[in-house]
Design a protein around this motif. Structure first.
Motif, PDB file in Angstrom:
ATOM      1  N   GLY A 264      48.659  31.440  39.339  1.00  0.00           N
ATOM      2  CA  GLY A 264      47.555  31.954  38.986  1.00  0.00           C
ATOM      3  C   GLY A 264      46.698  31.263  38.078  1.00  0.00           C
ATOM      4  O   GLY A 264      47.300  30.477  37.260  1.00  0.00           O
TER       5      GLY A 264
ATOM      6  N   GLN B   2      42.597  34.903  39.350  1.00  0.00           N
ATOM      7  CA  GLN B   2      43.069  35.109  40.690  1.00  0.00           C
ATOM      8  C   GLN B   2      44.394  34.673  40.637  1.00  0.00           C
ATOM      9  O   GLN B   2      45.005  33.744  39.928  1.00  0.00           O
ATOM     10  CB  GLN B   2      42.244  34.045  41.593  1.00  0.00           C
TER      11      GLN B   2
ATOM     12  N   LEU C 121      49.063  36.183  46.552  1.00  0.00           N
ATOM     13  CA  LEU C 121      49.770  37.344  46.794  1.00  0.00           C
ATOM     14  C   LEU C 121      50.653  37.256  48.002  1.00  0.00           C
ATOM     15  O   LEU C 121      50.357  36.434  48.801  1.00  0.00           O
ATOM     16  CB  LEU C 121      49.214  38.714  47.062  1.00  0.00           C
TER      17      LEU C 121
ATOM     18  N   ALA D  92      44.302  46.043  40.609  1.00  0.00           N
ATOM     19  CA  ALA D  92      43.738  44.677  39.764  1.00  0.00           C
ATOM     20  C   ALA D  92      42.887  45.111  38.475  1.00  0.00           C
ATOM     21  O   ALA D  92      43.102  44.787  37.449  1.00  0.00           O
ATOM     22  CB  ALA D  92      43.162  43.460  40.679  1.00  0.00           C
TER      23      ALA D  92
ATOM     24  N   TRP E 233      44.529  47.228  35.814  1.00  0.00           N
ATOM     25  CA  TRP E 233      45.367  46.112  35.039  1.00  0.00           C
ATOM     26  C   TRP E 233      44.292  45.567  33.876  1.00  0.00           C
ATOM     27  O   TRP E 233      44.921  45.513  32.763  1.00  0.00           O
ATOM     28  CB  TRP E 233      45.974  45.062  35.894  1.00  0.00           C
TER      29      TRP E 233
ATOM     30  N   ALA F  20      36.660  43.184  42.547  1.00  0.00           N
ATOM     31  CA  ALA F  20      38.260  42.726  42.721  1.00  0.00           C
ATOM     32  C   ALA F  20      37.962  42.466  44.372  1.00  0.00           C
ATOM     33  O   ALA F  20      37.621  43.328  44.970  1.00  0.00           O
ATOM     34  CB  ALA F  20      38.938  43.821  42.255  1.00  0.00           C
TER      35      ALA F  20
ATOM     36  N   LYS G 160      40.206  41.050  47.549  1.00  0.00           N
ATOM     37  CA  LYS G 160      41.560  40.512  48.171  1.00  0.00           C
ATOM     38  C   LYS G 160      41.011  39.871  49.354  1.00  0.00           C
ATOM     39  O   LYS G 160      40.214  40.102  50.076  1.00  0.00           O
ATOM     40  CB  LYS G 160      42.443  41.644  48.429  1.00  0.00           C
TER      41      LYS G 160
ATOM     42  N   ILE H 142      44.438  37.462  45.455  1.00  0.00           N
ATOM     43  CA  ILE H 142      43.601  38.556  44.798  1.00  0.00           C
ATOM     44  C   ILE H 142      42.707  37.892  43.645  1.00  0.00           C
ATOM     45  O   ILE H 142      43.286  36.919  43.100  1.00  0.00           O
ATOM     46  CB  ILE H 142      44.562  39.686  44.289  1.00  0.00           C
ATOM     47  N   GLU H 143      41.389  38.243  43.613  1.00  0.00           N
ATOM     48  CA  GLU H 143      40.327  37.804  42.633  1.00  0.00           C
ATOM     49  C   GLU H 143      39.845  38.703  42.088  1.00  0.00           C
ATOM     50  O   GLU H 143      39.270  39.747  42.602  1.00  0.00           O
ATOM     51  CB  GLU H 143      39.725  36.613  43.304  1.00  0.00           C
ATOM     52  N   LEU H 144      39.836  38.794  40.499  1.00  0.00           N
ATOM     53  CA  LEU H 144      38.916  39.927  39.899  1.00  0.00           C
ATOM     54  C   LEU H 144      37.900  38.783  38.981  1.00  0.00           C
ATOM     55  O   LEU H 144      38.106  38.150  38.304  1.00  0.00           O
ATOM     56  CB  LEU H 144      40.211  40.320  38.803  1.00  0.00           C
TER      57      LEU H 144
ATOM     58  N   LEU I 135      46.070  40.061  31.501  1.00  0.00           N
ATOM     59  CA  LEU I 135      45.543  40.349  32.953  1.00  0.00           C
ATOM     60  C   LEU I 135      46.063  39.112  33.933  1.00  0.00           C
ATOM     61  O   LEU I 135      46.399  39.364  34.967  1.00  0.00           O
ATOM     62  CB  LEU I 135      43.940  40.601  32.949  1.00  0.00           C
TER      63      LEU I 135
ATOM     64  N   LEU J 113      48.582  39.455  36.998  1.00  0.00           N
ATOM     65  CA  LEU J 113      47.805  39.117  38.389  1.00  0.00           C
ATOM     66  C   LEU J 113      49.140  38.127  39.029  1.00  0.00           C
ATOM     67  O   LEU J 113      49.364  37.965  40.401  1.00  0.00           O
ATOM     68  CB  LEU J 113      46.696  38.635  38.746  1.00  0.00           C
TER      69      LEU J 113
END
Length: 192
Positions: A59, A86, A89, A103, A106, A125, A127, A145-147, A167, A171
């Motif tokens: 990540g 990011q 997954l 996400a 978190w 967030a 996915k 996954i991307e936040l 964080l 992730l």
């Protein structure tokens, strides 16, 4: 005409950020800050346990500290933090309808656990799921996954950076306290 030099307040905050030590399994470096978002900005990039080439199969993240003494209304103060994290997954996890909610939770948990007060939070967030075809069929299925989030910090910035680092590692599948734990097999990375 506005003074192009960073404010003394921002210079002190930036010096504190540069002096911080974070988790050993998170490689953090300063990168050029985006232009035009605020008079003063500092940006960091992070990679979780990067390999010999400098790439991370686990990540990555970005952190931007913004300062505007004119206190933009949307910020509710002179400071704003923008972050990105990011991680790949397992496809089964990527199909979970709650993974985006997890996400975001978190991020909130990381801020709370570091006693990093904030307000005016916003973000997304996302996915993604992918499946290879043709010459990419051998790569199989993938998920990510991307936040992306922003918030206005109250108080010192250091706890906010610690929360962001937590964080990014969460992730990537590395919860707090996992710094010395060996990871068996990297998650599948997404194709561009």
């Amino acid at each position: 005409m506005a003074d192009p030099r960073p404010s003394t307040l921002f210079e002190r905050a930036a010096a504190d950020v540069r002096a911080m030590a974070l988790r050993d399994d998170l490689v953090v470096s300063e990168i050029p800050a985006p232009k035009g978002l605020a008079p003063d900005a500092l940006a960091l990039a992070a990679d979780v346990r990067p390999d010999e080439s400098g790439e991370s199969p686990y990540g990555t993240g970005r952190f931007v500290l913004l300062h505007d003494p004119d206190e933009p209304e949307a910020w509710g103060g002179p400071w704003r933090i923008v972050c990105f994290a990011q991680a790949p997954l397992e496809p089964e996890i990527g199909m979970d309808p709650l993974v985006a909610d997890v996400a975001w939770s978190w991020l909130v948990d990381a801020l709370d656990s570091r006693h990093a007060p904030y307000h005016s939070a916003s973000g997304t967030a996302t996915k993604t799921l992918s499946k290879g075809f043709g010459t990419l069929a051998a790569e199989g299925d993938g998920s990510q996954i991307e936040l992306r989030a922003s918030w206005s910090p109250s108080g010192p910035v250091e706890p906010h950076i610690e929360a962001w680092a937590e964080l990014v590692c969460m992730l990537a599948g590395l919860p707090p306290g996992s710094e010395e734990i060996q990871v068996l097999g990297a998650r599948r990375t997404m194709r561009d």
